[in-house]
Design a protein around this motif. Structure first.
Motif, short mmCIF file in Angstrom:
data_model
loop_
_atom_site.label_atom_id
_atom_site.label_comp_id
_atom_site.label_asym_id
_atom_site.label_seq_id
_atom_site.Cartn_x
_atom_site.Cartn_y
_atom_site.Cartn_z
N VAL A 1 44.71 23.80 44.02
CA VAL A 1 43.50 24.63 44.00
C VAL A 1 42.47 24.01 43.06
O VAL A 1 42.79 23.64 41.93
CB VAL A 1 43.84 26.06 43.51
N PRO A 2 41.21 23.85 43.51
CA PRO A 2 40.16 23.33 42.63
C PRO A 2 40.03 24.21 41.37
O PRO A 2 40.01 25.44 41.48
CB PRO A 2 38.90 23.42 43.49
N VAL A 3 40.00 23.57 40.24
CA VAL A 3 39.92 24.31 38.98
C VAL A 3 38.57 24.06 38.30
O VAL A 3 37.89 23.08 38.62
CB VAL A 3 41.09 23.91 38.04
N PRO A 4 38.21 24.96 37.37
CA PRO A 4 38.98 26.12 36.92
C PRO A 4 39.00 27.23 37.95
O PRO A 4 38.14 27.30 38.82
CB PRO A 4 38.22 26.56 35.67
N VAL A 5 40.00 28.10 37.83
CA VAL A 5 40.09 29.28 38.68
C VAL A 5 39.46 30.44 37.91
O VAL A 5 39.87 30.76 36.80
CB VAL A 5 41.56 29.60 39.04
N TYR A 6 38.47 31.07 38.52
CA TYR A 6 37.72 32.15 37.87
C TYR A 6 38.32 33.51 38.24
O TYR A 6 38.41 33.87 39.41
CB TYR A 6 36.26 32.11 38.29
N ILE A 7 38.72 34.26 37.21
CA ILE A 7 39.31 35.59 37.37
C ILE A 7 38.74 36.50 36.28
O ILE A 7 38.57 36.06 35.14
CB ILE A 7 40.85 35.53 37.25
N PRO A 8 38.42 37.76 36.59
CA PRO A 8 37.87 38.65 35.57
C PRO A 8 38.82 38.87 34.40
O PRO A 8 40.05 38.82 34.56
CB PRO A 8 37.63 39.96 36.33
N ALA A 9 38.27 39.12 33.23
CA ALA A 9 39.05 39.34 32.02
C ALA A 9 39.99 40.53 32.18
O ALA A 9 39.62 41.57 32.71
CB ALA A 9 38.10 39.58 30.84
N GLY A 10 41.23 40.33 31.73
CA GLY A 10 42.20 41.42 31.72
C GLY A 10 43.03 41.55 32.97
O GLY A 10 43.97 42.35 33.01
N PHE A 11 42.72 40.78 34.03
CA PHE A 11 43.48 40.88 35.27
C PHE A 11 44.81 40.14 35.13
O PHE A 11 44.85 38.98 34.72
CB PHE A 11 42.68 40.32 36.45
N SER A 12 45.91 40.80 35.50
CA SER A 12 47.24 40.22 35.29
C SER A 12 47.48 38.97 36.11
O SER A 12 48.32 38.14 35.75
CB SER A 12 48.32 41.27 35.62
N ILE A 13 46.76 38.79 37.21
CA ILE A 13 46.96 37.60 38.03
C ILE A 13 46.58 36.33 37.25
O ILE A 13 47.09 35.24 37.52
CB ILE A 13 46.17 37.68 39.36
N ALA A 14 45.72 36.48 36.25
CA ALA A 14 45.36 35.33 35.41
C ALA A 14 46.59 34.80 34.68
O ALA A 14 46.82 33.59 34.61
CB ALA A 14 44.28 35.72 34.41
N GLU A 15 47.40 35.71 34.14
CA GLU A 15 48.61 35.30 33.45
C GLU A 15 49.62 34.69 34.41
O GLU A 15 50.34 33.75 34.07
CB GLU A 15 49.23 36.50 32.72
#
Length: 261
Positions: free
Chosen positions: A144-158
């Motif tokens: 996957v092209p990085v960085p991957v952008y995810i909203p703050a606090g979303f568990s999928i980021a972890e």
């Protein structure tokens, strides 16, 4: 008649006696436009599929409630401190389970990428890229092209950090991540499928973005209760049962109701 409906009917008088003199169940939820799950409509009212499901469940049990939108990280912090009884839309994570009560087997369900019976709804995450990148997500996160952008606090980021994916979770809202991708011309936005489609279709950005047909991850979202809440565990169980009934009865109708962004 559905067995759950019978059970809820039997328990409703008990719930009323438990809740009649208690303060309302205080619920916080994500303050971004998480369409169609949770969002503010054109009248500025808190709306969405998940909102309607818990409203229906709580009202059928004669339980009063209050809803308040907060930045997601703050919502989780306030719930962990006991300032709110529950967080709406919380998926399972080991970290959150330290301060949140989830329905039984929520962890096992999360590991299997399944759909829990006591969920409020199911969120499907998709990858969004610029058409100019000539990239289509094929299920391989390492490419996957990085960085991957995810909203703050979303568990999928972890989840993604755990498999070595470079994540940028500094923005509070999905829309800001779309702007980051467009401005930087590199990386990938991961967002809820419903919101991604609605945002792109309702904006002038359709010519720039493409959405993966293959999902990145699917997560059950819960009304998860604070371990510091004074709501009795028996009542929490009844609420989860009522949510299951409400979702099964109305989920298709609610998706039709909230089809427009």
């Amino acid at each position: 008649m559905n067995v759950k409906i019978i059970l809820v009917a039997l328990f409703s008088s008990t719930i009323f006696s438990l809740s009649a003199q208690a303060r309302p169940v205080k619920v916080c939820l994500e303050d971004s436009q998480w369409f169609p799950m949770i969002y503010k409509n054109h009248k500025g009212e808190i709306s969405g599929v998940q909102v309607d499901i818990i409203k229906g469940a709580l009202e059928k049990l004669n339980i009063k409630y209050s809803l308040n939108m907060l930045p997601w990280k703050r919502c989780l912090m306030k719930v962990s401190e006991g300032d709110y009884d529950a967080a709406l839309g919380a998926s399972y994570s080991d970290e959150r389970s330290k301060y949140l009560y989830y329905p039984k087997n929520a962890k096992k369900n999360s590991m299997l990428n399944g759909k829990h019976n006591k969920r409020v709804a199911q969120s499907v995450y998709v990858a969004i890229n610029l058409k100019s990148q000539n990239y289509i997500f094929d299920g391989n996160l390492s490419k996957v092209p990085v960085p991957v952008y995810i909203p703050a606090g979303f568990s999928i980021a972890e989840d993604l950090k755990g498999v070595g994916v470079l994540v940028d979770d500094g923005a509070k809202k999905d829309i800001l991540n779309f702007k980051k991708l467009l401005r930087g011309e590199k990386g990938t936005v991961i967002a809820i499928e419903g919101f991604a489609k609605a945002y792109i279709e309702s904006s002038d950005k359709k010519k720039f973005f493409s959405i993966s047909s293959r999902s990145v991850k699917s997560k059950s979202n819960y009304l998860a209760f604070s371990k510091k809440s004074k709501i009795k565990s028996q009542v929490v169980g009844y609420i989860w049962d009522a949510i299951e009934v409400e979702r099964k009865k109305n989920i298709t109708k609610l998706y039709r109701k909230h089809k427009s962004y």
